[in-house]
Write a protein that holds these residues in place. Structure first.
Motif, mmCIF file in Angstrom:
data_model
loop_
_atom_site.group_PDB
_atom_site.id
_atom_site.type_symbol
_atom_site.label_atom_id
_atom_site.label_comp_id
_atom_site.label_asym_id
_atom_site.label_seq_id
_atom_site.Cartn_x
_atom_site.Cartn_y
_atom_site.Cartn_z
ATOM 1 N N ARG A 1 0.690 -1.264 -0.072
ATOM 2 C CA ARG A 1 0.131 0.006 -0.074
ATOM 3 C C ARG A 1 0.924 1.371 0.144
ATOM 4 O O ARG A 1 0.238 2.342 -0.537
ATOM 5 N N GLY A 2 1.799 1.236 0.737
ATOM 6 C CA GLY A 2 2.681 2.535 0.914
ATOM 7 C C GLY A 2 3.762 2.808 0.046
ATOM 8 O O GLY A 2 4.322 3.681 -0.008
ATOM 9 N N LEU A 3 3.973 2.029 -1.226
ATOM 10 C CA LEU A 3 5.215 2.011 -1.991
ATOM 11 C C LEU A 3 4.856 1.752 -3.338
ATOM 12 O O LEU A 3 3.765 0.922 -3.627
ATOM 13 N N SER A 4 5.331 2.626 -4.249
ATOM 14 C CA SER A 4 4.977 2.209 -5.813
ATOM 15 C C SER A 4 5.583 1.207 -6.223
ATOM 16 O O SER A 4 6.725 0.676 -5.547
ATOM 17 N N SER A 5 5.225 0.714 -7.536
ATOM 18 C CA SER A 5 5.900 -0.718 -8.035
ATOM 19 C C SER A 5 7.472 -0.224 -8.107
ATOM 20 O O SER A 5 8.165 -0.963 -7.927
ATOM 21 N N ARG A 6 7.771 0.824 -8.580
ATOM 22 C CA ARG A 6 9.238 1.343 -8.736
ATOM 23 C C ARG A 6 9.885 1.507 -7.271
ATOM 24 O O ARG A 6 10.956 0.620 -7.630
ATOM 25 N N ASP A 7 9.299 1.828 -6.439
ATOM 26 C CA ASP A 7 9.951 1.739 -5.143
ATOM 27 C C ASP A 7 10.191 0.469 -4.622
ATOM 28 O O ASP A 7 11.259 -0.134 -3.962
ATOM 29 N N LEU A 8 9.274 -0.508 -4.937
ATOM 30 C CA LEU A 8 9.324 -1.813 -4.260
ATOM 31 C C LEU A 8 10.360 -2.778 -5.225
ATOM 32 O O LEU A 8 11.059 -3.387 -4.784
ATOM 33 N N ASN A 9 10.366 -2.408 -6.615
ATOM 34 C CA ASN A 9 11.486 -2.859 -7.411
ATOM 35 C C ASN A 9 12.821 -2.498 -7.027
ATOM 36 O O ASN A 9 13.813 -3.375 -6.972
ATOM 37 N N LEU A 10 12.886 -1.188 -6.534
ATOM 38 C CA LEU A 10 14.285 -0.853 -6.167
ATOM 39 C C LEU A 10 14.630 -1.527 -4.973
ATOM 40 O O LEU A 10 15.983 -2.064 -4.766
ATOM 41 N N LEU A 11 13.768 -1.605 -3.974
ATOM 42 C CA LEU A 11 14.214 -2.260 -2.825
ATOM 43 C C LEU A 11 14.559 -3.720 -2.988
ATOM 44 O O LEU A 11 15.428 -4.402 -2.422
ATOM 45 N N LEU A 12 13.698 -4.360 -4.010
ATOM 46 C CA LEU A 12 14.139 -5.850 -4.252
ATOM 47 C C LEU A 12 15.375 -5.890 -4.821
ATOM 48 O O LEU A 12 16.223 -6.714 -4.434
ATOM 49 N N PHE A 13 15.635 -5.177 -5.749
ATOM 50 C CA PHE A 13 16.971 -5.068 -6.370
ATOM 51 C C PHE A 13 18.055 -4.866 -5.272
ATOM 52 O O PHE A 13 19.300 -5.687 -5.129
ATOM 53 N N VAL A 14 17.964 -3.869 -4.587
ATOM 54 C CA VAL A 14 19.014 -3.450 -3.634
ATOM 55 C C VAL A 14 19.275 -4.846 -2.608
ATOM 56 O O VAL A 14 20.455 -5.020 -2.175
ATOM 57 N N ILE A 15 18.208 -5.128 -2.046
ATOM 58 C CA ILE A 15 18.147 -6.237 -1.090
ATOM 59 C C ILE A 15 19.060 -7.686 -1.766
ATOM 60 O O ILE A 15 19.926 -8.016 -1.298
ATOM 61 N N GLN A 16 18.446 -7.863 -3.105
ATOM 62 C CA GLN A 16 19.233 -8.974 -3.620
ATOM 63 C C GLN A 16 20.832 -8.639 -4.053
ATOM 64 O O GLN A 16 21.578 -9.539 -3.814
ATOM 65 N N ALA A 17 21.154 -7.595 -4.493
ATOM 66 C CA ALA A 17 22.249 -7.120 -5.081
ATOM 67 C C ALA A 17 23.372 -6.973 -4.125
ATOM 68 O O ALA A 17 24.669 -7.379 -4.023
ATOM 69 N N PHE A 18 22.858 -6.343 -2.837
ATOM 70 C CA PHE A 18 23.771 -5.762 -1.908
ATOM 71 C C PHE A 18 23.910 -6.331 -0.616
ATOM 72 O O PHE A 18 24.838 -6.069 0.325
ATOM 73 N N TYR A 19 22.779 -7.150 -0.256
ATOM 74 C CA TYR A 19 22.799 -7.891 1.012
ATOM 75 C C TYR A 19 22.505 -9.327 0.887
ATOM 76 O O TYR A 19 23.616 -10.084 1.188
#
Length: 122
Positions: free
Chosen positions: A57-75
């Motif tokens: 609810r609180g985030l756009s698809s763009r923000d969710l995708n960025l979160l997903l990418f960052v979690i996967q790539a850097f964590y």
């Protein structure tokens, strides 16, 4: 932040520049469907139903995708928590428990990327 640390935002900018892609290019090839994004996130993040709904609810698809990418790539794929010899801030130990990110860790990552977490309440 000490000299041995690098901000997540700076890591992301440097990583994209090194690979010759823009953030828009990256996000344009990712899933626009929130359902699909949330499925992918739930494999990498400890989420209750309420937390999942709050993110959706609180985030756009763009923000969710960025979160997903960052979690996967850097964590997830980076157990050392380092980027070019510097500790990524927020640190892996602050955002992850075991092999998954916590809900609070997601919020820390979002804030580090300059994305408001005010709309994300469970």
């Amino acid at each position: 932040m000490g000299e041995d640390y690098i901000s997540l935002k700076r890591v992301l900018k440097d990583y994209l520049r090194e690979h010759g892609i823009t953030l828009s290019d990256l996000l344009s090839v990712m899933d626009d469907d929130k359902e699909g994004i949330m499925e992918a996130l739930s494999k990498r993040v400890y989420l209750t139903r309420a937390q999942r709904r709050a993110l959706e609810r609180g985030l756009s698809s763009r923000d969710l995708n960025l979160l997903l990418f960052v979690i996967q790539a850097f964590y997830v794929l980076n157990p050392s928590g380092l980027y070019k010899g510097l500790m990524i801030e927020p640190t892996r130990e602050d955002v992850m428990v075991g092999d998954k990110v916590t809900f609070e860790g997601c919020k820390m990552i979002l804030r580090a990327l300059g994305i408001s977490t005010d709309n994300i309440e469970t």
